[in-house]
Design a protein around this motif. Structure first.
Motif, PDB file in Angstrom:
ATOM      1  N   ARG A 190       0.837  -1.263   0.131  1.00 17.98           N
ATOM      2  CA  ARG A 190       0.016   0.026  -0.170  1.00 17.98           C
ATOM      3  C   ARG A 190       0.842   1.287   0.122  1.00 17.98           C
ATOM      4  NH1 ARG A 190      -3.263   3.569   2.601  1.00 17.98           N
ATOM      5  NH2 ARG A 190      -1.821   4.084   4.171  1.00 17.98           N
ATOM      6  N   ILE A 191       0.627   1.967  -1.097  1.00 17.41           N
ATOM      7  CA  ILE A 191       1.594   3.120  -1.084  1.00 17.41           C
ATOM      8  C   ILE A 191       0.834   4.592  -0.655  1.00 17.41           C
ATOM      9  CG2 ILE A 191       3.164   2.208  -2.511  1.00 17.41           C
ATOM     10  CD1 ILE A 191       2.081   4.040  -4.880  1.00 17.41           C
ATOM     11  N   GLY A 192      -0.387   4.786  -0.851  1.00 16.96           N
ATOM     12  CA  GLY A 192      -1.170   6.055  -0.461  1.00 16.96           C
ATOM     13  C   GLY A 192      -2.665   5.823  -0.524  1.00 16.96           C
ATOM     14  N   THR A 193      -3.302   7.070  -0.776  1.00 16.92           N
ATOM     15  CA  THR A 193      -4.814   7.084  -0.755  1.00 16.92           C
ATOM     16  C   THR A 193      -5.466   7.921  -1.776  1.00 16.92           C
ATOM     17  OG1 THR A 193      -4.332   7.191   1.775  1.00 16.92           O
ATOM     18  CG2 THR A 193      -6.451   7.594   0.865  1.00 16.92           C
ATOM     19  N   VAL A 194      -6.451   7.562  -2.305  1.00 18.25           N
ATOM     20  CA  VAL A 194      -7.329   8.338  -3.295  1.00 18.25           C
ATOM     21  C   VAL A 194      -8.305   9.165  -2.400  1.00 18.25           C
ATOM     22  CG1 VAL A 194      -8.767   8.112  -5.356  1.00 18.25           C
ATOM     23  CG2 VAL A 194      -7.317   6.162  -4.801  1.00 18.25           C
ATOM     24  N   ARG A 195      -8.142  10.549  -3.089  1.00 13.49           N
ATOM     25  CA  ARG A 195      -9.002  11.544  -2.140  1.00 13.49           C
ATOM     26  C   ARG A 195      -9.801  12.151  -3.380  1.00 13.49           C
ATOM     27  NH1 ARG A 195      -4.796  14.728   1.815  1.00 13.49           N
ATOM     28  NH2 ARG A 195      -4.298  12.755   2.890  1.00 13.49           N
ATOM     29  N   ALA A 196     -10.741  12.984  -3.099  1.00 15.49           N
ATOM     30  CA  ALA A 196     -11.701  13.950  -3.977  1.00 15.49           C
ATOM     31  C   ALA A 196     -10.504  15.044  -4.275  1.00 15.49           C
ATOM     32  CB  ALA A 196     -12.740  14.399  -3.325  1.00 15.49           C
ATOM     33  N   GLY A 197     -10.879  15.460  -5.454  1.00 15.54           N
ATOM     34  CA  GLY A 197      -9.748  16.596  -6.161  1.00 15.54           C
ATOM     35  C   GLY A 197      -8.995  16.078  -7.422  1.00 15.54           C
ATOM     36  N   SER A 198      -7.703  16.567  -7.669  1.00 16.84           N
ATOM     37  CA  SER A 198      -7.183  16.085  -8.965  1.00 16.84           C
ATOM     38  C   SER A 198      -5.737  16.177  -8.811  1.00 16.84           C
ATOM     39  CB  SER A 198      -7.705  17.221  -9.870  1.00 16.84           C
ATOM     40  OG  SER A 198      -7.019  18.427  -9.826  1.00 16.84           O
ATOM     41  N   GLY A 199      -5.060  15.664  -9.802  1.00 19.20           N
ATOM     42  CA  GLY A 199      -3.567  15.228  -9.824  1.00 19.20           C
ATOM     43  C   GLY A 199      -3.198  14.638  -8.531  1.00 19.20           C
ATOM     44  N   VAL A 200      -1.687  14.513  -8.652  1.00 19.29           N
ATOM     45  CA  VAL A 200      -1.040  13.616  -7.726  1.00 19.29           C
ATOM     46  C   VAL A 200      -0.203  14.645  -6.676  1.00 19.29           C
ATOM     47  CG1 VAL A 200       0.855  11.938  -7.543  1.00 19.29           C
ATOM     48  CG2 VAL A 200      -0.402  12.072  -9.667  1.00 19.29           C
ATOM     49  N   ARG A 201      -0.357  14.198  -5.170  1.00 20.79           N
ATOM     50  CA  ARG A 201       0.424  14.822  -4.123  1.00 20.79           C
ATOM     51  C   ARG A 201       1.625  13.710  -3.545  1.00 20.79           C
ATOM     52  NH1 ARG A 201      -3.339  16.996  -0.113  1.00 20.79           N
ATOM     53  NH2 ARG A 201      -1.492  17.870   0.722  1.00 20.79           N
ATOM     54  N   LEU A 202       2.561  14.150  -3.401  1.00 17.18           N
ATOM     55  CA  LEU A 202       3.714  13.194  -2.819  1.00 17.18           C
ATOM     56  C   LEU A 202       3.969  13.625  -1.355  1.00 17.18           C
ATOM     57  CD1 LEU A 202       6.264  12.991  -5.754  1.00 17.18           C
ATOM     58  CD2 LEU A 202       4.065  11.655  -5.360  1.00 17.18           C
ATOM     59  N   LEU A 203       3.981  12.672  -0.372  1.00 18.37           N
ATOM     60  CA  LEU A 203       4.371  13.106   0.930  1.00 18.37           C
ATOM     61  C   LEU A 203       5.769  12.555   1.338  1.00 18.37           C
ATOM     62  CD1 LEU A 203       0.819  12.354   2.677  1.00 18.37           C
ATOM     63  CD2 LEU A 203       1.707  14.660   1.499  1.00 18.37           C
ATOM     64  N   ASP A 204       6.329  12.936   2.114  1.00 19.79           N
ATOM     65  CA  ASP A 204       7.773  12.447   2.687  1.00 19.79           C
ATOM     66  C   ASP A 204       7.331  11.748   3.899  1.00 19.79           C
ATOM     67  OD1 ASP A 204       7.431  14.147   4.994  1.00 19.79           O
ATOM     68  OD2 ASP A 204       9.077  15.452   4.261  1.00 19.79           O
ATOM     69  N   GLY A 205       8.537  11.212   4.426  1.00 19.81           N
ATOM     70  CA  GLY A 205       8.137   9.947   5.798  1.00 19.81           C
ATOM     71  C   GLY A 205       7.392  10.766   6.900  1.00 19.81           C
ATOM     72  N   GLU A 206       7.590  12.103   6.923  1.00 18.45           N
ATOM     73  CA  GLU A 206       6.844  12.637   8.116  1.00 18.45           C
ATOM     74  C   GLU A 206       5.383  13.498   7.559  1.00 18.45           C
ATOM     75  OE1 GLU A 206      10.352  14.094   7.890  1.00 18.45           O
ATOM     76  OE2 GLU A 206      10.779  12.153   9.008  1.00 18.45           O
ATOM     77  N   GLY A 207       5.076  13.062   6.414  1.00 13.44           N
ATOM     78  CA  GLY A 207       3.657  13.535   6.055  1.00 13.44           C
ATOM     79  C   GLY A 207       3.766  14.875   5.538  1.00 13.44           C
ATOM     80  N   HIS A 208       4.958  15.406   5.183  1.00 12.90           N
ATOM     81  CA  HIS A 208       4.908  16.674   4.622  1.00 12.90           C
ATOM     82  C   HIS A 208       4.837  16.528   3.099  1.00 12.90           C
ATOM     83  CE1 HIS A 208       7.594  17.826   8.476  1.00 12.90           C
ATOM     84  NE2 HIS A 208       5.994  18.183   8.700  1.00 12.90           N
ATOM     85  N   GLU A 209       4.469  17.730   2.549  1.00 12.38           N
ATOM     86  CA  GLU A 209       4.098  17.486   1.003  1.00 12.38           C
ATOM     87  C   GLU A 209       5.573  17.875   0.371  1.00 12.38           C
ATOM     88  OE1 GLU A 209       0.833  19.168  -0.394  1.00 12.38           O
ATOM     89  OE2 GLU A 209       1.090  18.499  -2.520  1.00 12.38           O
ATOM     90  N   ILE A 210       5.850  17.063  -0.780  1.00 12.00           N
ATOM     91  CA  ILE A 210       6.998  17.290  -1.795  1.00 12.00           C
ATOM     92  C   ILE A 210       6.464  17.761  -2.853  1.00 12.00           C
ATOM     93  CG2 ILE A 210       8.820  16.193  -3.174  1.00 12.00           C
ATOM     94  CD1 ILE A 210       8.691  13.668  -1.250  1.00 12.00           C
ATOM     95  N   LEU A 211       6.984  19.233  -2.958  1.00 14.78           N
ATOM     96  CA  LEU A 211       6.090  19.967  -4.065  1.00 14.78           C
ATOM     97  C   LEU A 211       6.865  19.770  -5.590  1.00 14.78           C
ATOM     98  CD1 LEU A 211       5.261  23.233  -1.899  1.00 14.78           C
ATOM     99  CD2 LEU A 211       3.668  21.194  -2.874  1.00 14.78           C
TER     100      LEU A 211
END
Lengths: 286, 286
Positions: free
Chosen positions: B256-277
């Motif tokens: 398991r590598i992540g979650t589907v949410r409402a919205g669009s596009g792809v968001r990447l999180l690092d080990g602490e849950g911070h976003e990689i932009l």
């Protein structure tokens, strides 16, 4: 892709390479159509009706094939899709440091076990061809600067084959294939796969008025050249009338050009029934 | 080609071009296999079982591809035909003044209306991947002289994908595709076609020990590189156990590598849950 009950797919696949199968300055409208039509001709020879196709386009780097080029290429395909009742179901686009390469895989439908084959000609059958033979080969000679073609008919035949789809020949002909390598070579394919000999009356091979205007000295170019995409058929004499009726219904000319015999290979006869013998690199007339 | 009652064909077609998709000195044994396997991976992502294929080979003039080359090329294909249960039903051979071009069209079978799709991921689903991600992209960097790979594992993964055929995922996953363009880009495809957002926990993306040995600085190459040919799946949490059981039955690792949410596009999180932009030409870590 779903198959209707009781039917199966006939599949034809072909690759066309720039400088081998077409010229860099051929009209882009005709390129995809030629590829599609060559495959449709193969389906027609199997007795299948056109259904769908995939298309893989490998585009030279450098931008020579720009949006205008693709617009014209696609416009030609769209026309033929409509005309022949096929639709594009997928494909791939890649780039190349080299010439344009086009590959299509075309799917036709036919009833189970009704595909026409090359291996079922029998001694005593007549040999028939649709349309006229040799026009595309002469058209290539025109494009290469070796011939004049004031009517532009021959070049048109080289650029745009007319696949003989829509014929109902199942139960009428004994064997079928489309003429792509040249009449004599393709007669050889039926002879080999059926284990018979094909005797062709060269004077009976139908030719267009544009080809006739060039004179008899181009006979062997017409019979040995390729890209006709007409149908080569064998048919027991008892079914001649049915064959002619089926072709008339589809408004496709058909002519008897010879006889299947026991034996092997292809024999060519001139107008007096004398044999034209093969020699190194061609045929010699005795 | 006949279709069993109640089934339909899934079709995948791909072209591979020398100097674009493979190197001139790649082992000939692997070339046809890679082409076949890329297509089989696509079939696996649709939930279809391998059936048959056509192959069009466009061979450079000049004799570099001699009988030895073709013997090795064919030997590789024969192995894979046996392994994956597919057979060659036809094709075309042409020549080119240019690089080697290979096109295959591969047919798989599946029950009517059961094809897995990219357009059916829903918010609340989990995101899963099979196998490990980024090995082939690193293998390409090794071949280009940018990385060391003492085990040769990464290069092997670049030369020979392992399509995930044999999984029974119908009724378990909500959407599926195979990862060929790179994990992030392919997540984007599912996001776009399903009208959802995919949030990926980059620390959870499974990596091989060969990739891990190279360190964290290659993370983005692993996530953005292509040629993984693993499966990217979305699955409602209620079906997690069924997905894991199906993969275990086929001996295929799944994470398991992540979650589907409402919205669009792809968001990447690092080990602490911070976003990689994302930034111009790549991604920036904040």
């Amino acid at each position: 892709m779903r198959c209707p009950d009781g039917e199966e797919f006939a599949i034809s696949t072909d690759t066309m390479v720039e400088n081998v199968h077409f010229f860099p300055d051929d009209p882009p409208e005709t390129l995809g159509r030629k590829l599609l039509r060559c495959n449709l001709s193969d389906l027609a020879a199997m007795g299948a009706r056109p259904h769908a196709y995939t298309l893989n386009v490998t585009v030279p780097r450098g931008g020579r094939h720009d949006e205008n080029w693709f617009a014209a290429f696609s416009r030609g395909l769209a026309e033929d899709q409509k005309h022949y009742g096929v639709h594009l179901i997928g494909g791939d686009t890649t780039s190349i440091s080299g010439p344009l390469v086009l590959s299509a895989t075309v799917f036709g439908l036919l009833r189970h076990n009704t595909a026409l084959r090359r291996s079922t000609a029998r001694p005593g059958d007549d040999i028939w061809v649709t349309g006229t033979i040799g026009d595309a080969a002469l058209g290539l000679l025109v494009l290469q600067g070796n011939l004049q073609d004031p009517s532009a008919f021959l070049v048109e035949r080289y650029h745009l084959p007319r696949p003989r789809t829509g014929l109902q020949l199942n139960g009428i002909v004994s064997a079928a294939m489309d003429i792509s390598d040249g009449l004599i070579q393709d007669c050889g394919h039926i002879a080999k796969e059926s284990g018979v000999q094909l005797v062709v009356d060269t004077e009976a091979v139908p030719l267009s008025s544009a080809a006739a205007a060039l004179g008899r000295e181009w006979l062997m170019q017409r019979l040995c050249g390729g890209d006709d995409y007409e149908l080569l058929l064998t048919c027991t004499p008892g079914h001649s009338k049915a064959l002619q009726a089926a072709c008339q219904a589809a408004e496709i000319p058909v002519h008897r050009i010879g006889t299947v015999r026991a034996g092997s290979g292809v024999r060519l006869l001139d107008g007096e029934g004398h044999e034209i013998l093969p020699k190194q690199g061609g045929w010699q007339h005795f």
